[in-house]
Scaffold this motif. Structure first.
Motif, PDB file in Angstrom:
ATOM      1  N   ASN A   1       0.809  -1.219   0.000  1.00  0.00           N
ATOM      2  CA  ASN A   1       0.000   0.000   0.000  1.00  0.00           C
ATOM      3  C   ASN A   1       0.838   1.264   0.000  1.00  0.00           C
ATOM      4  O   ASN A   1       0.297   2.361  -0.097  1.00  0.00           O
ATOM      5  N   LEU A   2       2.150   1.109   0.119  1.00  0.00           N
ATOM      6  CA  LEU A   2       3.078   2.232   0.179  1.00  0.00           C
ATOM      7  C   LEU A   2       4.325   1.875  -0.600  1.00  0.00           C
ATOM      8  O   LEU A   2       4.975   0.868  -0.310  1.00  0.00           O
ATOM      9  N   ILE A   3       4.657   2.659  -1.624  1.00  0.00           N
ATOM     10  CA  ILE A   3       5.839   2.387  -2.437  1.00  0.00           C
ATOM     11  C   ILE A   3       6.674   3.655  -2.534  1.00  0.00           C
ATOM     12  O   ILE A   3       6.190   4.768  -2.290  1.00  0.00           O
ATOM     13  N   TYR A   4       7.948   3.487  -2.877  1.00  0.00           N
ATOM     14  CA  TYR A   4       8.852   4.638  -2.922  1.00  0.00           C
ATOM     15  C   TYR A   4       9.772   4.563  -4.127  1.00  0.00           C
ATOM     16  O   TYR A   4      10.015   3.491  -4.700  1.00  0.00           O
ATOM     17  N   SER A   5      10.297   5.718  -4.498  1.00  0.00           N
ATOM     18  CA  SER A   5      11.281   5.842  -5.565  1.00  0.00           C
ATOM     19  C   SER A   5      12.420   6.736  -5.084  1.00  0.00           C
ATOM     20  O   SER A   5      12.184   7.689  -4.334  1.00  0.00           O
ATOM     21  N   GLN A   6      13.620   6.435  -5.492  1.00  0.00           N
ATOM     22  CA  GLN A   6      14.767   7.279  -5.162  1.00  0.00           C
ATOM     23  C   GLN A   6      15.407   7.884  -6.408  1.00  0.00           C
ATOM     24  O   GLN A   6      16.477   8.471  -6.325  1.00  0.00           O
ATOM     25  N   ASP A   7      14.736   7.738  -7.555  1.00  0.00           N
ATOM     26  CA  ASP A   7      15.321   8.215  -8.813  1.00  0.00           C
ATOM     27  C   ASP A   7      14.303   8.980  -9.660  1.00  0.00           C
ATOM     28  O   ASP A   7      14.175   8.760 -10.850  1.00  0.00           O
ATOM     29  N   ASN A   8      13.560   9.878  -9.011  1.00  0.00           N
ATOM     30  CA  ASN A   8      12.598  10.727  -9.714  1.00  0.00           C
ATOM     31  C   ASN A   8      11.485   9.918 -10.375  1.00  0.00           C
ATOM     32  O   ASN A   8      10.911  10.335 -11.383  1.00  0.00           O
ATOM     33  N   GLY A   9      11.172   8.776  -9.809  1.00  0.00           N
ATOM     34  CA  GLY A   9      10.049   7.996 -10.297  1.00  0.00           C
ATOM     35  C   GLY A   9      10.349   7.044 -11.420  1.00  0.00           C
ATOM     36  O   GLY A   9       9.425   6.481 -12.013  1.00  0.00           O
ATOM     37  N   SER A  10      11.632   6.821 -11.714  1.00  0.00           N
ATOM     38  CA  SER A  10      11.974   5.885 -12.783  1.00  0.00           C
ATOM     39  C   SER A  10      11.723   4.442 -12.367  1.00  0.00           C
ATOM     40  O   SER A  10      11.307   3.604 -13.175  1.00  0.00           O
ATOM     41  N   THR A  11      12.004   4.129 -11.095  1.00  0.00           N
ATOM     42  CA  THR A  11      11.741   2.803 -10.553  1.00  0.00           C
ATOM     43  C   THR A  11      11.076   2.938  -9.190  1.00  0.00           C
ATOM     44  O   THR A  11      11.305   3.909  -8.469  1.00  0.00           O
ATOM     45  N   TRP A  12      10.274   1.929  -8.822  1.00  0.00           N
ATOM     46  CA  TRP A  12       9.513   1.960  -7.581  1.00  0.00           C
ATOM     47  C   TRP A  12       9.650   0.645  -6.842  1.00  0.00           C
ATOM     48  O   TRP A  12       9.716  -0.417  -7.457  1.00  0.00           O
ATOM     49  N   ASN A  13       9.675   0.744  -5.511  1.00  0.00           N
ATOM     50  CA  ASN A  13       9.860  -0.439  -4.670  1.00  0.00           C
ATOM     51  C   ASN A  13       8.939  -0.366  -3.463  1.00  0.00           C
ATOM     52  O   ASN A  13       8.440   0.705  -3.103  1.00  0.00           O
ATOM     53  N   VAL A  14       8.729  -1.510  -2.812  1.00  0.00           N
ATOM     54  CA  VAL A  14       8.008  -1.541  -1.548  1.00  0.00           C
ATOM     55  C   VAL A  14       9.020  -1.561  -0.416  1.00  0.00           C
ATOM     56  O   VAL A  14      10.165  -1.974  -0.593  1.00  0.00           O
ATOM     57  N   TYR A  15       8.595  -1.092   0.753  1.00  0.00           N
ATOM     58  CA  TYR A  15       9.432  -1.158   1.940  1.00  0.00           C
ATOM     59  C   TYR A  15       9.349  -2.577   2.510  1.00  0.00           C
ATOM     60  O   TYR A  15       8.279  -3.018   2.927  1.00  0.00           O
ATOM     61  N   GLU A  16      10.455  -3.280   2.501  1.00  0.00           N
ATOM     62  CA  GLU A  16      10.460  -4.659   2.972  1.00  0.00           C
ATOM     63  C   GLU A  16      10.087  -4.738   4.447  1.00  0.00           C
ATOM     64  O   GLU A  16      10.558  -3.948   5.271  1.00  0.00           O
ATOM     65  N   GLY A  17       9.215  -5.674   4.778  1.00  0.00           N
ATOM     66  CA  GLY A  17       8.839  -5.895   6.162  1.00  0.00           C
ATOM     67  C   GLY A  17       7.976  -4.811   6.753  1.00  0.00           C
ATOM     68  O   GLY A  17       7.857  -4.701   7.972  1.00  0.00           O
ATOM     69  N   HIS A  18       7.352  -4.004   5.881  1.00  0.00           N
ATOM     70  CA  HIS A  18       6.556  -2.881   6.369  1.00  0.00           C
ATOM     71  C   HIS A  18       5.134  -3.025   5.857  1.00  0.00           C
ATOM     72  O   HIS A  18       4.901  -3.389   4.706  1.00  0.00           O
ATOM     73  N   SER A  19       4.157  -2.743   6.719  1.00  0.00           N
ATOM     74  CA  SER A  19       2.754  -2.866   6.358  1.00  0.00           C
ATOM     75  C   SER A  19       2.018  -1.575   6.711  1.00  0.00           C
ATOM     76  O   SER A  19       2.327  -0.920   7.703  1.00  0.00           O
ATOM     77  N   MET A  20       1.020  -1.208   5.884  1.00  0.00           N
ATOM     78  CA  MET A  20       0.307   0.052   6.063  1.00  0.00           C
ATOM     79  C   MET A  20      -1.150  -0.134   5.657  1.00  0.00           C
ATOM     80  O   MET A  20      -1.437  -0.843   4.691  1.00  0.00           O
ATOM     81  N   PRO A  21      -2.112   0.504   6.365  1.00  0.00           N
ATOM     82  CA  PRO A  21      -3.503   0.467   5.906  1.00  0.00           C
ATOM     83  C   PRO A  21      -3.670   1.265   4.615  1.00  0.00           C
ATOM     84  O   PRO A  21      -2.745   1.947   4.163  1.00  0.00           O
ATOM     85  N   PHE A  22      -4.855   1.202   4.032  1.00  0.00           N
ATOM     86  CA  PHE A  22      -5.175   2.026   2.869  1.00  0.00           C
ATOM     87  C   PHE A  22      -4.959   3.496   3.210  1.00  0.00           C
ATOM     88  O   PHE A  22      -5.418   3.988   4.238  1.00  0.00           O
ATOM     89  N   ARG A  23      -4.223   4.189   2.350  1.00  0.00           N
ATOM     90  CA  ARG A  23      -3.991   5.619   2.513  1.00  0.00           C
ATOM     91  C   ARG A  23      -4.286   6.321   1.193  1.00  0.00           C
ATOM     92  O   ARG A  23      -3.958   5.805   0.121  1.00  0.00           O
ATOM     93  N   SER A  24      -4.895   7.514   1.282  1.00  0.00           N
ATOM     94  CA  SER A  24      -5.380   8.211   0.090  1.00  0.00           C
ATOM     95  C   SER A  24      -4.667   9.512  -0.216  1.00  0.00           C
ATOM     96  O   SER A  24      -4.964  10.145  -1.234  1.00  0.00           O
ATOM     97  N   ALA A  25      -3.736   9.953   0.646  1.00  0.00           N
ATOM     98  CA  ALA A  25      -3.034  11.211   0.386  1.00  0.00           C
ATOM     99  C   ALA A  25      -1.658  11.188   1.024  1.00  0.00           C
ATOM    100  O   ALA A  25      -1.483  10.678   2.133  1.00  0.00           O
TER     101      ALA A  25
END
Length: 334
Positions: A250-274
């Motif tokens: 439910n939460l992903i990140y990029s470190q290269d201006n959005g060229s690639t995206w990853n999930v945070y390993e071992g991390h969990s999050m409820p639905f988030r909208s903003a």
């Protein structure tokens, strides 16, 4: 680190000092559009044709009647100071419109109306006070995208986008599935797939990037995005039919201006909208709650109080949020 950031860090580290100062509109609405100007001025919009502005920090709210229909949905707002504001309504066909005021809401004009029977506006974003972009559900196999170079007075359709996958679309959930930074724009999608359409030249040329965000069903995908000046990107979402269900995608990140995206390993999050960056901090919210991170999303702490549908950052780092039941929050630091 600024004084404001230092105080935020110390208070969040204490774990109990940050909460929302709450306000409630007199009119019933599920609020999903917001534009924070500063600690005193904020616009909110939502269901039941409700559009409101405060100029005294939330103590009182003025309402605006933009349309005759009682069921209009105002899903995104862009404010250029206290007087010039652009408001987007969402809905199928001619329910999708763009309105503009230059006198603080005393008078309004309709500057754009959707002409496609199955068209549906999802969100707007502006690079500056004149250049902006609008996105909507796919038309003829492509995301519906328009740009403006004259502060929303006129709009031109962009057609050279990559094709969408069948049943891929954007979510008009918080006005922030589209975000801009520098000359870049990113548009998140959901449904069959959760991808990000990216342009590095204000919509002239496009690429599309796959992401690991939860996807594959109509209620799944990317609901909000933000990218910092350093190129750090966050996207939140998940399954809006399961607001409290925890998920590791439910939460992903990029470190290269959005060229690639990853999930945070071992991390969990409820639905988030903003999601929004606040100086060096990150804030996220959803119907079931809000969280804060000071380490680029590797760890999160709860923000006291209820959750919201959307949030925005005004001058001097003040944060406003809006959600169900006409509820509005402003970040309060004890």
């Amino acid at each position: 680190m600024s004084y404001f950031q230092l105080i935020l860090t110390l208070i969040f580290s204490a774990g109990s000092g940050v909460t929302w100062q709450l306000y409630t509109l007199e009119k019933e609405a599920s609020l999903r559009g917001i534009a924070a100007v500063d600690e005193n001025v904020c616009w909110v919009g939502g269901s039941n044709s409700v559009l409101a502005k405060t100029t005294d920090g939330g103590s009182s709210w003025q309402y605006y009647d933009l349309v005759k229909a009682p069921d209009a949905e105002f899903r995104d707002i862009q404010a250029f100071g206290p007087d010039t504001v652009i408001v987007m309504s969402a809905g199928e066909g001619d329910k999708s419109k763009i309105f503009k005021t230059t006198d603080g809401g005393n008078t309004w004009r309709t500057v754009l109306e959707n002409k496609f029977p199955k068209g549906f506006f999802n969100g707007i974003a502006f690079w500056n006070s004149r250049e902006g972009i609008l996105t909507g559900d796919p038309i003829d196999g492509k995301l519906f995208v328009m740009t403006t170079a004259d502060a929303g007075e006129s709009w031109q359709r962009v057609t050279n986008l990559p094709d969408v996958v069948e049943n891929e679309y954007g979510f008009a959930a918080s006005g922030s599935h589209i975000t801009v930074q520098g000359d870049h724009v990113w548009i998140g999608t959901g449904g069959t797939v959760a991808r990000i359409f990216h342009s590095a030249d204000k919509g002239a040329n496009w690429e599309v990037v796959n992401t690991p965000m939860l996807q594959g069903e109509p209620s799944l995908g990317i609901f909000s995005m933000a990218v910092s000046h350093s190129g750090m990107g966050l996207a939140v979402g998940g399954d809006y039919t399961d607001e409290e269900g925890m998920g590791d995608k439910n939460l992903i990140y990029s470190q290269d201006n959005g060229s690639t995206w990853n999930v945070y390993e071992g991390h969990s999050m409820p639905f988030r909208s903003a999601v929004r960056f606040v100086n060096d901090m990150i804030l996220i919210t959803g119907p079931s709650g809000s969280e804060y991170s000071g380490d680029n999303g590797r760890s999160w702490m709860k923000v006291n109080g209820m959750g919201f549908h959307t949030l925005d950052v005004g001058n001097n780092g003040v944060v406003w949020a809006a959600g169900s039941g006409g509820r509005i929050g402003k970040m309060k630091i004890d």
